[in-house]
Design a protein around this motif. Structure first.
Motif, PDB file in Angstrom:
ATOM      1  N   GLY A 161       0.783  -1.229   0.000  1.00 26.63           N
ATOM      2  CA  GLY A 161       0.000   0.000   0.000  1.00 26.63           C
ATOM      3  C   GLY A 161       0.814   1.277   0.000  1.00 26.63           C
ATOM      4  O   GLY A 161       0.249   2.370  -0.022  1.00 26.63           O
ATOM      5  N   ARG A 162       2.124   1.174   0.011  1.00 27.68           N
ATOM      6  CA  ARG A 162       2.990   2.355   0.013  1.00 27.68           C
ATOM      7  C   ARG A 162       3.338   2.785  -1.408  1.00 27.68           C
ATOM      8  O   ARG A 162       3.274   1.995  -2.359  1.00 27.68           O
ATOM      9  CB  ARG A 162       4.290   2.050   0.770  1.00 27.68           C
ATOM     10  CG  ARG A 162       4.099   1.739   2.237  1.00 27.68           C
ATOM     11  CD  ARG A 162       3.866   2.989   3.040  1.00 27.68           C
ATOM     12  NE  ARG A 162       3.907   2.744   4.484  1.00 27.68           N
ATOM     13  CZ  ARG A 162       3.891   3.695   5.402  1.00 27.68           C
ATOM     14  NH1 ARG A 162       3.851   4.969   5.026  1.00 27.68           N
ATOM     15  NH2 ARG A 162       3.913   3.409   6.697  1.00 27.68           N
ATOM     16  N   THR A 163       3.729   4.048  -1.552  1.00 30.75           N
ATOM     17  CA  THR A 163       4.216   4.565  -2.825  1.00 30.75           C
ATOM     18  C   THR A 163       5.738   4.657  -2.745  1.00 30.75           C
ATOM     19  O   THR A 163       6.273   5.435  -1.949  1.00 30.75           O
ATOM     20  CB  THR A 163       3.616   5.951  -3.122  1.00 30.75           C
ATOM     21  OG1 THR A 163       2.188   5.847  -3.141  1.00 30.75           O
ATOM     22  CG2 THR A 163       4.091   6.463  -4.476  1.00 30.75           C
ATOM     23  N   ASN A 171       2.745  -9.780  -1.936  1.00 30.88           N
ATOM     24  CA  ASN A 171       1.784  -9.174  -1.016  1.00 30.88           C
ATOM     25  C   ASN A 171       0.350  -9.331  -1.527  1.00 30.88           C
ATOM     26  O   ASN A 171      -0.564  -9.662  -0.764  1.00 30.88           O
ATOM     27  CB  ASN A 171       2.097  -7.690  -0.819  1.00 30.88           C
ATOM     28  CG  ASN A 171       3.272  -7.462   0.115  1.00 30.88           C
ATOM     29  OD1 ASN A 171       3.567  -8.288   0.965  1.00 30.88           O
ATOM     30  ND2 ASN A 171       3.945  -6.339  -0.043  1.00 30.88           N
ATOM     31  N   VAL A 172       0.152  -9.071  -2.813  1.00 32.57           N
ATOM     32  CA  VAL A 172      -1.183  -9.206  -3.403  1.00 32.57           C
ATOM     33  C   VAL A 172      -1.678 -10.642  -3.277  1.00 32.57           C
ATOM     34  O   VAL A 172      -2.863 -10.888  -2.983  1.00 32.57           O
ATOM     35  CB  VAL A 172      -1.170  -8.746  -4.874  1.00 32.57           C
ATOM     36  CG1 VAL A 172      -2.485  -9.103  -5.567  1.00 32.57           C
ATOM     37  CG2 VAL A 172      -0.921  -7.243  -4.958  1.00 32.57           C
ATOM     38  N   ALA A 173      -0.783 -11.613  -3.484  1.00 33.49           N
ATOM     39  CA  ALA A 173      -1.158 -13.021  -3.363  1.00 33.49           C
ATOM     40  C   ALA A 173      -1.610 -13.374  -1.951  1.00 33.49           C
ATOM     41  O   ALA A 173      -2.368 -14.325  -1.747  1.00 33.49           O
ATOM     42  CB  ALA A 173       0.011 -13.908  -3.777  1.00 33.49           C
ATOM     43  N   LYS A 174      -1.161 -12.578  -0.986  1.00 38.73           N
ATOM     44  CA  LYS A 174      -1.543 -12.802   0.409  1.00 38.73           C
ATOM     45  C   LYS A 174      -2.730 -11.937   0.824  1.00 38.73           C
ATOM     46  O   LYS A 174      -3.099 -11.895   2.004  1.00 38.73           O
ATOM     47  CB  LYS A 174      -0.355 -12.500   1.318  1.00 38.73           C
ATOM     48  CG  LYS A 174       0.822 -13.455   1.135  1.00 38.73           C
ATOM     49  CD  LYS A 174       2.005 -13.034   2.004  1.00 38.73           C
ATOM     50  CE  LYS A 174       3.199 -13.966   1.799  1.00 38.73           C
ATOM     51  NZ  LYS A 174       4.377 -13.543   2.588  1.00 38.73           N
ATOM     52  N   GLY A 175      -3.309 -11.227  -0.135  1.00 39.85           N
ATOM     53  CA  GLY A 175      -4.462 -10.402   0.167  1.00 39.85           C
ATOM     54  C   GLY A 175      -4.126  -9.003   0.637  1.00 39.85           C
ATOM     55  O   GLY A 175      -5.003  -8.269   1.087  1.00 39.85           O
ATOM     56  N   LEU A 176      -2.864  -8.593   0.526  1.00 37.19           N
ATOM     57  CA  LEU A 176      -2.446  -7.253   0.922  1.00 37.19           C
ATOM     58  C   LEU A 176      -2.512  -6.309  -0.275  1.00 37.19           C
ATOM     59  O   LEU A 176      -2.630  -6.730  -1.422  1.00 37.19           O
ATOM     60  CB  LEU A 176      -1.018  -7.289   1.479  1.00 37.19           C
ATOM     61  CG  LEU A 176      -0.801  -8.186   2.706  1.00 37.19           C
ATOM     62  CD1 LEU A 176       0.682  -8.259   3.045  1.00 37.19           C
ATOM     63  CD2 LEU A 176      -1.602  -7.683   3.894  1.00 37.19           C
ATOM     64  N   LYS A 177      -2.413  -5.020  -0.006  1.00 37.34           N
ATOM     65  CA  LYS A 177      -2.453  -4.029  -1.067  1.00 37.34           C
ATOM     66  C   LYS A 177      -1.159  -4.061  -1.884  1.00 37.34           C
ATOM     67  O   LYS A 177      -0.083  -4.314  -1.342  1.00 37.34           O
ATOM     68  CB  LYS A 177      -2.651  -2.629  -0.484  1.00 37.34           C
ATOM     69  CG  LYS A 177      -4.013  -2.410   0.161  1.00 37.34           C
ATOM     70  CD  LYS A 177      -4.112  -0.982   0.696  1.00 37.34           C
ATOM     71  CE  LYS A 177      -5.468  -0.725   1.318  1.00 37.34           C
ATOM     72  NZ  LYS A 177      -5.582   0.663   1.850  1.00 37.34           N
ATOM     73  N   PRO A 178      -1.254  -3.782  -3.199  1.00 38.34           N
ATOM     74  CA  PRO A 178      -0.028  -3.700  -4.000  1.00 38.34           C
ATOM     75  C   PRO A 178       0.759  -2.449  -3.653  1.00 38.34           C
ATOM     76  O   PRO A 178       0.221  -1.490  -3.079  1.00 38.34           O
ATOM     77  CB  PRO A 178      -0.563  -3.626  -5.430  1.00 38.34           C
ATOM     78  CG  PRO A 178      -1.905  -2.983  -5.287  1.00 38.34           C
ATOM     79  CD  PRO A 178      -2.465  -3.498  -3.986  1.00 38.34           C
ATOM     80  N   THR A 179       2.030  -2.446  -3.997  1.00 33.80           N
ATOM     81  CA  THR A 179       2.864  -1.252  -3.848  1.00 33.80           C
ATOM     82  C   THR A 179       2.724  -0.400  -5.100  1.00 33.80           C
ATOM     83  O   THR A 179       2.764  -0.912  -6.220  1.00 33.80           O
ATOM     84  CB  THR A 179       4.342  -1.655  -3.661  1.00 33.80           C
ATOM     85  OG1 THR A 179       4.457  -2.464  -2.502  1.00 33.80           O
ATOM     86  CG2 THR A 179       5.228  -0.430  -3.505  1.00 33.80           C
ATOM     87  N   LEU A 233       6.249  10.561  -2.555  1.00 28.60           N
ATOM     88  CA  LEU A 233       6.756   9.216  -2.295  1.00 28.60           C
ATOM     89  C   LEU A 233       6.820   8.975  -0.797  1.00 28.60           C
ATOM     90  O   LEU A 233       7.160   9.877  -0.025  1.00 28.60           O
ATOM     91  CB  LEU A 233       8.172   9.050  -2.871  1.00 28.60           C
ATOM     92  CG  LEU A 233       8.372   9.083  -4.379  1.00 28.60           C
ATOM     93  CD1 LEU A 233       9.865   8.946  -4.705  1.00 28.60           C
ATOM     94  CD2 LEU A 233       7.586   7.973  -5.063  1.00 28.60           C
ATOM     95  N   ASP A 234       6.499   7.753  -0.388  1.00 26.78           N
ATOM     96  CA  ASP A 234       6.720   7.367   1.006  1.00 26.78           C
ATOM     97  C   ASP A 234       8.200   7.075   1.237  1.00 26.78           C
ATOM     98  O   ASP A 234       8.728   7.316   2.328  1.00 26.78           O
ATOM     99  CB  ASP A 234       5.895   6.128   1.353  1.00 26.78           C
ATOM    100  CG  ASP A 234       4.400   6.418   1.358  1.00 26.78           C
ATOM    101  OD1 ASP A 234       4.005   7.426   1.970  1.00 26.78           O
ATOM    102  OD2 ASP A 234       3.645   5.641   0.746  1.00 26.78           O
TER     103      ASP A 234
END
Length: 222
Positions: A79-81, A101-109, A129-130
């Motif tokens: 979920g970060r930029t 991360n997406v495969a684990k259900g988390l947000k993409p970067t 940018l983060d």
């Protein structure tokens, strides 16, 4: 390091600054004889290039000072930029992390690609940018010299697979890499190498000797 190698080889060194993604094509065309720009040894690159290692490959996440977060692994960039240099192994690694991360259900970067140093530091300073994910030497120098940013995580440039290594790079089979390797080993042995790394705050990335075409970042990680 280029100056030290050139002096030992007895050649007139002409240095040219270029964006990272332009260096390997310039080696292909013969425009450059040698690349010295934080180039990581990979198995794929070894098919086209020869390598003489001279530093460990450590990469770092750099964020605005006081950002309050750390990067210890893929989950921390969900979920970060994040900004990366075009055509780098950092870009490949970050893409892999985002997919995992997406495969684990988390947000993409949200991955932003940059070619010029000034552009990504403007984006970092303005909050677009983060963090920026790039070579540790660049990040460490910038953080120390400006006092405006900080390192929030460091990793091997090869990910979890192996300790990545940075190398002087030539077009494969052109005969230059072995003299370069011998010159690198000479500056390591005579102490000049240690002084160069210490000057730039990179003593922790020192190698005991220069290796010729060692095992590199595996294809499966890219």
């Amino acid at each position: 390091m280029a100056d030290a190698v050139g002096k030992l080889l007895g050649v007139r060194l002409t240095r040219q600054q270029a964006s990272f993604d332009a260096i390997l094509p310039a080696l292909d065309s013969g425009k450059y004889d040698l690349g010295l720009s934080n180039i990581t040894v990979t198995e794929e690159r070894k098919e086209k290039y020869d390598f003489a290692t001279y530093r460990l490959d450590n990469i770092a996440f750099e964020a605005k000072k006081g950002s309050g977060w750390k990067v210890r692994g893929p989950r921390d960039v969900a979920g970060r930029t994040i900004g990366v240099g075009s055509g780098t192994n950092q870009e490949k690694l970050l893409v892999d992390w985002s997919k995992a991360n997406v495969a684990k259900g988390l947000k993409p970067t949200d991955i932003k690609i940059y070619q010029n140093t000034g552009d990504y530091y403007l984006a970092l300073g303005s909050g677009r940018l983060d963090a920026y994910f790039g070579p540790n030497p660049v990040a460490a120098y910038h953080a120390a010299s400006t006092g405006q940013t900080e390192i929030i995580g460091t990793f091997s440039g090869a990910g979890d697979a192996i300790q990545g290594k940075i190398a002087a790079t030539t077009r494969k089979g052109n005969g230059l890499i072995r003299p370069v390797q011998e010159a690198l080993n000479t500056v390591i042995e005579n102490g000049a190498y240690g002084k160069v790394l210490a000057r730039w705050g990179l003593a922790d990335e020192a190698v005991p000797s220069s290796e010729l075409n060692p095992p590199g970042l595996p294809r499966t990680a890219s």
